[in-house]
Design a protein around this motif. Sequence first.
Motif, short mmCIF file in Angstrom:
data_model
loop_
_atom_site.label_atom_id
_atom_site.label_comp_id
_atom_site.label_asym_id
_atom_site.label_seq_id
_atom_site.Cartn_x
_atom_site.Cartn_y
_atom_site.Cartn_z
N ASN A 135 -9.29 9.24 -6.14
CA ASN A 135 -7.94 9.56 -5.65
C ASN A 135 -7.84 9.10 -4.21
O ASN A 135 -8.83 9.07 -3.50
N SER A 195 -4.80 9.00 1.41
CA SER A 195 -3.66 8.33 2.05
C SER A 195 -3.60 6.89 1.56
O SER A 195 -4.61 6.33 1.12
N ASP A 203 -1.82 3.57 -0.78
CA ASP A 203 -1.43 3.31 -2.18
C ASP A 203 -2.37 2.29 -2.78
O ASP A 203 -2.98 1.48 -2.08
N TRP A 204 -2.43 2.35 -4.08
CA TRP A 204 -3.14 1.29 -4.80
C TRP A 204 -2.23 0.06 -4.77
O TRP A 204 -1.03 0.17 -4.56
N ALA A 263 0.33 -2.63 -5.79
CA ALA A 263 1.51 -2.37 -6.62
C ALA A 263 1.29 -2.69 -8.09
O ALA A 263 1.77 -1.99 -8.96
N TYR A 283 -10.12 -0.62 1.41
CA TYR A 283 -10.06 0.82 1.08
C TYR A 283 -11.34 1.45 1.60
O TYR A 283 -12.42 0.86 1.46
N ARG A 324 -5.63 -0.09 3.50
CA ARG A 324 -4.50 0.22 2.59
C ARG A 324 -4.64 1.61 1.95
O ARG A 324 -3.70 2.08 1.32
N GLY A 325 -5.82 2.14 2.08
CA GLY A 325 -6.00 3.45 1.47
C GLY A 325 -7.33 4.09 1.86
O GLY A 325 -8.28 3.38 2.19
#
Lengths: 468, 244
Positions: A165, A168, A170-171, A173, A232, A259-260
């Motif tokens: 999970n 913060s 996003d995966w 798109a 990530y 990005r995450g």
Amino acid sequence: MKILRLALLELLRRPKKNLVIASSIVIAVALLTSLSIVSNSANLAIMEIIAKTGHTLTVRPAVTSAGTNPEEKNQEYKLTTSEVVLGSYIPEAAVPEIMKYYDKAIKEGWEKKGGLVSNPGIPETSLEPATWAPRLFEKAEVDGQEVIVTGIEIRKEYFVRFWWNLTSGDWPAETDVRDVNTNVSTLYTIGSDGKVTIDKTEYGVDSSGRLIAAQDKTGKAAPILKGWDDAYLGGAYAKAKGLKLGDKLTINKSEFTIRGVLEETNSADDYMVFIPLSTAQKLFNKEGQISMVSVRAMCPNCPVGDAMVELNKHVTGITAVSQLDVAGVQFDFFNMLYKFLLAVIVSTIAVGIFSIFNIVTGSLYARIREIGMLKAIGASRFQLFRIFIYEHFILGLAAGICGYVLGLGMAYILNTLLDTGAVIRITTDFLWRALILGIVCSLVAIIYPAYKLSKLKITETFRTQWEG
Amino acid sequence: MSEFIETKGLKKIYHVGGQKVEALQGIDLEIARGDFVVFMGHSGSGKTTLVSTIGGLTRPTEGTVLIEGNDIWKLNDKQLSHFRNRKIGFMFQSFSLLPTLNVLNNVVMPAIFSANSGKKDSDTLKSKAISLLTDLDMKRKVNSFPSELSGGEQRRVAIARALINDPEIILADEPTGDLDIRTEREVIDIFCHINNAYQKTLIIVSHSLTWLEKAKTIIVMKDGLIFKDLADPVEAIMDGVCKP
């Protein structure tokens, strides 16, 4: 005044003797409680990993002498979700072969098990082809410090590690777990002769060493691949470095954008930096190579162990490890240890109960005249029996509570001594069990002498006085 | 006085060390309601066995014990416990009071073995116990523990306890056995008071001749039998004492 109060007062009348009885029960309860807590915690830890990865097979390069021995291969790794292997690689081109043996073994094993008949609730269509996720591990300098950088295919990785999970970000798109299998065929073209062509976009490096998109194999200028410089971060790493979404990260002189940030999973993933596989392969000059493949079976009861055996037998240069099998070995080990310790403790308790029985019998016979007096003034056999039972119920209850508290402390010590690696988990079940054990131990010791004494004839209790 | 307690052909045989000992050899006895009976005799004469058989403590080998016409030895354990609890007040020479309970709780103790002992009953019982203790000049010791009482005071508490359930029979075995003469007389006076004021039937077992002054009926026993039609009970008791 009630019989219960009379029992309580009688109990308090002999504090030393009752303390000796209670201490035996406390030790017994504490031993069993601590063992149960540790065993349960260890089993839960294993079960959690099984729940996450039980139907996962990990394929790594055969980096030890065990590489040539299929049986040794199976025992090579500990139960974990991501064992890092540096400096050894599997050719990406071997993945289809791996998947071929895997699928074959799963199908055969599935049929052998009786297929759908023995697995009610799983529709036939659920025996889908397995999905897989490759990884490339490399040690690299990230913002001046050495870190494990892991190349992954985000969409596949996310699908295999479904417990991931983001705290913060996003995966990407286009990440859609539902079409990940169809995506396999677009990345790799398998010819009718079984040969595999890798449809891979080429990358180049500019004069500053930064990765840039170059050309595809047809020579056409390729568009800059969306997300090629995405990064990530493992939760622990991001926390330690104070990095957050949108921050820039320099890996081997190339700049990446965060990005995450992943939620912590208590695995090596927490300390890693993840970048796209193709970018990592180019960045570390490991094109066409991967460090590991995780295969997720698409059925909960898939015979992953069979697949592991088949892969280790037929595919050279790799080691397949079934997490379920590893978990099973650990599970069996803890169970064996638990049973052994349980046997020791039960024997100790049996000896303890016998000692308590002796003390209690002596103690009750010392009260024989008092018992006679109670009978004479109207106590029935059952009421006398109740007095003894109440006394020992209270004693057992108190000993159970003390034993439970002591057991909690001992559980932490035992957990450290046994090195289970599990986090101690305490539920109210243990308290109930401790109380029941305490009460049962106490009552078992009293029940026979209480029964015998309550049945004594009054004149026997007053023998010296009444035999006039 | 109406007929109250009756024994018919009461026999009790003990087996001691492989030998048969006939403690009672067929006792026929009648005790009237409100009587004050003292059983006397040498040790081993069977007086305690007889009294314990009447009190529902020792099952006879043969014969019947009728209380108000009912054979008590036909009762089951629960019924017999209830009989002892409601019909008889016991007093023993020793081991009489529970050391963990204070005087008041010792007195009310027989009541906890009665079937009904609710809050209201509990308050009533306590009032009754205090009233009995007051009557026996023990009110000031209500909260004392047995270890804080003299022998005479312990007897008074035991008497109060024997009376708490308002039984019709008070049965005492050597109630003054270990008391000095003065205290013994005090205790005997209390028994007389109980017999007169509460109209209880008293059955006492004793070796002490002091009881002879107060008892309404004296029964002398020897070798499991009752001496009947005694002109002089004292002579009968003394018969054989200090003689070859």
